[in-house]
Design a protein around this motif. Structure first.
Motif, PDB file in Angstrom:
ATOM      1  N   ASP A 103       0.736  -1.418  -0.060  1.00 58.18           N
ATOM      2  CA  ASP A 103       0.198   0.050   0.007  1.00 58.18           C
ATOM      3  C   ASP A 103       0.820   1.207   0.155  1.00 58.18           C
ATOM      4  OD1 ASP A 103      -2.001   1.936   0.122  1.00 58.18           O
ATOM      5  OD2 ASP A 103      -2.391   1.698   2.361  1.00 58.18           O
ATOM      6  N   SER A 105      -0.056   3.862  -1.916  1.00 54.10           N
ATOM      7  CA  SER A 105      -1.073   4.774  -2.591  1.00 54.10           C
ATOM      8  C   SER A 105      -0.793   6.531  -2.096  1.00 54.10           C
ATOM      9  CB  SER A 105      -2.445   4.623  -2.624  1.00 54.10           C
ATOM     10  OG  SER A 105      -2.669   4.484  -1.062  1.00 54.10           O
ATOM     11  N   TRP A 106      -0.408   6.684  -1.057  1.00 56.64           N
ATOM     12  CA  TRP A 106       0.120   7.690  -0.308  1.00 56.64           C
ATOM     13  C   TRP A 106       1.145   8.682  -1.087  1.00 56.64           C
ATOM     14  CZ3 TRP A 106       4.888   8.450   1.709  1.00 56.64           C
ATOM     15  CH2 TRP A 106       5.671   7.322   2.112  1.00 56.64           C
ATOM     16  N   SER A 108       1.744   8.397  -4.402  1.00 60.11           N
ATOM     17  CA  SER A 108       1.193   8.759  -5.890  1.00 60.11           C
ATOM     18  C   SER A 108       0.951  10.299  -5.933  1.00 60.11           C
ATOM     19  CB  SER A 108      -0.076   8.144  -6.157  1.00 60.11           C
ATOM     20  OG  SER A 108      -0.530   8.563  -7.365  1.00 60.11           O
ATOM     21  N   LEU A 141       1.246   3.868  -9.274  1.00 58.94           N
ATOM     22  CA  LEU A 141       0.445   3.704  -7.859  1.00 58.94           C
ATOM     23  C   LEU A 141      -1.096   4.376  -7.949  1.00 58.94           C
ATOM     24  CD1 LEU A 141       3.446   5.002  -5.537  1.00 58.94           C
ATOM     25  CD2 LEU A 141       2.841   2.574  -6.056  1.00 58.94           C
ATOM     26  N   LEU A 142      -1.376   5.278  -8.515  1.00 58.62           N
ATOM     27  CA  LEU A 142      -2.531   5.829  -8.649  1.00 58.62           C
ATOM     28  C   LEU A 142      -3.424   4.584  -9.409  1.00 58.62           C
ATOM     29  CD1 LEU A 142      -4.838   7.970  -8.677  1.00 58.62           C
ATOM     30  CD2 LEU A 142      -3.650   8.889 -10.580  1.00 58.62           C
ATOM     31  N   LEU A 144      -3.066   1.404  -9.696  1.00 65.69           N
ATOM     32  CA  LEU A 144      -3.553   0.467  -8.797  1.00 65.69           C
ATOM     33  C   LEU A 144      -4.504   0.372  -7.933  1.00 65.69           C
ATOM     34  CD1 LEU A 144       0.062  -0.897  -8.187  1.00 65.69           C
ATOM     35  CD2 LEU A 144      -1.540  -2.138  -9.624  1.00 65.69           C
ATOM     36  N   ARG A 145      -4.623   1.724  -7.259  1.00 63.71           N
ATOM     37  CA  ARG A 145      -5.699   2.009  -6.526  1.00 63.71           C
ATOM     38  C   ARG A 145      -7.142   2.064  -7.225  1.00 63.71           C
ATOM     39  NH1 ARG A 145      -8.003   6.947  -4.714  1.00 63.71           N
ATOM     40  NH2 ARG A 145      -6.422   8.112  -5.962  1.00 63.71           N
ATOM     41  N   THR A 148      -8.386  -1.343  -8.075  1.00 56.97           N
ATOM     42  CA  THR A 148      -8.742  -2.028  -6.788  1.00 56.97           C
ATOM     43  C   THR A 148     -10.326  -1.201  -6.531  1.00 56.97           C
ATOM     44  OG1 THR A 148      -6.858  -2.280  -5.787  1.00 56.97           O
ATOM     45  CG2 THR A 148      -8.650  -2.243  -4.341  1.00 56.97           C
ATOM     46  N   GLU A 149     -10.533   0.021  -6.717  1.00 53.23           N
ATOM     47  CA  GLU A 149     -11.599   0.470  -6.175  1.00 53.23           C
ATOM     48  C   GLU A 149     -12.621   0.306  -7.372  1.00 53.23           C
ATOM     49  OE1 GLU A 149     -11.102   4.691  -6.197  1.00 53.23           O
ATOM     50  OE2 GLU A 149      -9.807   4.871  -4.165  1.00 53.23           O
TER      51      GLU A 149
END
Length: 551
Positions: A103, A105-106, A108, A141-142, A144-145, A148-149
């Motif tokens: 994780d 994502s922070w 990104s 990274l963005l 991948l988030r 998932t969403e």
């Protein structure tokens, strides 16, 4: 439909981010990465480590395969060592898959913000290219988030749940699908990350995800083979050998997918982590099993793609202009430089043959040498066309100068070939067909000039290859010495005419023209030194103009 489009857009963003990172890293560190590989193949284990390190940075085993394959094509690295590098490269890309599955994502928004600032403010510099890499990392990274969403929302749909519940595991179909996805995405890393994200959000069962991972690994091997299909035989051997390793890995790991789920799943509750760890385990098993097989696989590949016959068929056609290297500008520059040296080798053959024709009056050899000029012209055209396909925007300042130096060098070699052809025609018409001979003193002068010319050609090739300031200065000194000799020999020839030497009188026009043309060839060779000395600040502009005027 909206959520499906969001998923597709996120997948495209992941692929694009991977592309930005790969190309950005190669543009910033391409030359250093190539040097690292070239100096790390003394043993199979150091070769594996260099493959892990380079691919962890580049994030593409395919890019590493192209670099290593080019080295093999140029004869700089042996095939077994190159295959060992590829074993490490596959481990390197699987390590990066594990890192990206965390994780992060922070990071990104931070990467994207800093990357955009650096890229816009210093676009055409190394700092700007680092910004491009940061943008790519942030987008990955963005993406991948977002995947998932989007997948989480889709799996809440009753229709999608029904489809997933009806999905049965067909391992061969999953492997095929994973291979196709890796080829289409031009990245096994992006495919594995996508698979892990889908599995982690419940989009696909873990069993299906493992099959897709096997296919992604196989697809990356097929992708490298397809990418190098138009390259020379040595270059194509590396991807083919690596594909053999991938096939061995698939055969070993396919029966073990059930055991992986049975014994590892209880210790790794997160499905996404389970998938990327399987990807890492796959490549580590392949590396451990196949590290001792690099020699055997290399021999098998060489039997399937023999070099000797291909080289005989190739003749003096372009040997090093690898189309697959165009995606990596720094690598393409090296290929073009290698081909330019090949062109110079043909010119050297013409110069050596010219001297033999002068001494032996071999008319057939003269005609054969004139045909070699067509080869020199063909190589010049091929190199020039190849160079125009290299993106100048992707080159840094040093590589941009190298691009210009290669073009200048090949133009000079083409002009030298034309001069030699004209000289051969004159020798045929004014000496061989009329049965005339140079005087003994005149022949000694020609021998001296020709020997110096061969030495200066080899020195010019060394300066072009290594960029040595000391050798460049020596080359300019040789230019002045050659010019003085030409003046002195012209004067002694006129003295022999005054003495009514019959042979000198008969060959006077040819003799004067010949030493003048040899001087022109020498001037073209010595011009290789100018950009080296100018960039080093060792050549004053006034001196440069004076030397050019004297040429």
């Amino acid at each position: 439909m909206k959520h499906l489009l969001n998923l597709l857009a996120a997948v495209a963003l992941l692929i694009w981010g991977t592309h930005l990172v790969r190309t950005g890293i190669l543009r910033v560190f391409g030359a250093n990465l190539r040097q690292l590989i070239a100096h790390s193949v003394s043993s199979r284990f150091t070769a594996v480590l260099s493959g892990i390190g380079v691919t962890a940075v580049v994030q593409s085993s395919t890019a590493t395969a192209l670099i290593v394959a080019s080295f093999v094509g140029q004869g700089l690295v042996g095939l077994p060592a190159a295959l060992a590098v590829m074993l490490g490269a596959d481990v390197g890309t699987s390590v990066m898959a594990v890192v990206f599955s965390m994780d992060l994502s922070w990071l990104s928004p931070l990467f994207i913000f800093v990357g955009v600032v650096l890229f816009i403010s210093r676009k055409d510099t190394a700092v700007g290219r680092v910004g491009r890499v940061l943008i790519g990392l942030g987008l990955m990274l963005l993406a991948l988030r977002l995947i998932t969403e989007s997948t989480t929302v889709l799996t809440q749909s009753p229709t999608v749940r029904t489809l997933l519940s009806a999905l049965t595991s067909d391992l061969l179909l999953e492997i095929f699908t994973g291979a196709v996805l890796a080829i289409v995405a031009y990245s096994s890393l992006a495919t594995v990350l996508l698979t892990a994200a889908l599995a982690g959000s419940g989009g696909i069962p873990a069993e299906v995800a493992l099959g897709l991972v096997l296919g992604a690994n196989l697809g990356s091997g097929v992708l490298a083979v397809l990418t190098t299909m138009k390259s020379n035989v040595q270059t194509r051997q590396v991807p083919l050998g690596n594909l053999f390793f991938k096939i061995i890995g698939v055969l070993i790991m396919t029966p073990l997918t059930g055991l992986w789920l049975q014994h590892v799943r209880p210790h790794v509750p997160e499905t996404a982590a389970l998938v990327v760890l399987f990807h890492l385990a796959f490549n580590m098993v392949v590396g451990i099993v196949c590290i001792g097989l690099t020699g055997t696989v290399a021999r098998a590949v060489q039997r399937l793609l023999p070099v000797e016959n291909a080289q005989a068929a190739a003749g003096t056609r372009p040997q090093h202009l690898d189309p697959s290297a165009l995606a990596t500008p720094s690598l393409a520059i090296s290929c073009a430089a290698r081909e330019a040296l090949h062109q110079a080798d043909v010119v050297e053959s013409m110069l050596l043959g010219l001297h033999k024709v002068i001494r032996t009056d071999d008319l057939q050899l003269a005609q054969d040498l004139r045909k070699l000029d067509d080869e020199v012209d063909g190589l010049y055209s091929a190199i020039k066309y190849y160079m125009t396909k290299i993106s100048r925007e992707a080159l840094d300042e040093r590589e941009g100068r190298r691009w210009a130096d290669i073009i200048s060098f090949t133009i000079n070699m083409e002009q030298i070939g034309d001069i030699i052809e004209r000289v051969l025609i004159d020798i045929e018409d004014k000496k061989i067909k009329k049965g005339r001979q140079f005087s003994e003193a005149g022949m000694e002068e020609i021998n001296e000039l020709h020997a110096r010319l061969i030495d200066n050609l080899r020195l010019a090739m060394s300066v072009f290859l290594n960029g040595s300031v000391r050798d460049a200065q020596k080359l300019l000194e040789e230019k002045a010495r050659f010019r003085d000799l030409e003046h002195a020999y012209s004067a002694t020839h006129l003295a022999r005419l005054s003495d009514n030497t019959v042979q000198s009188i008969e060959t006077s026009s040819l003799h004067i023209d010949l030493i003048s043309e040899l001087k022109r060839i020498n001037s073209l060779l010595c011009s290789v030194a100018y950009p080296i000395l100018e960039s080093a600040g060792a050549l004053a502009p006034s001196r440069l103009r004076a030397l050019n005027d004297q040429a």
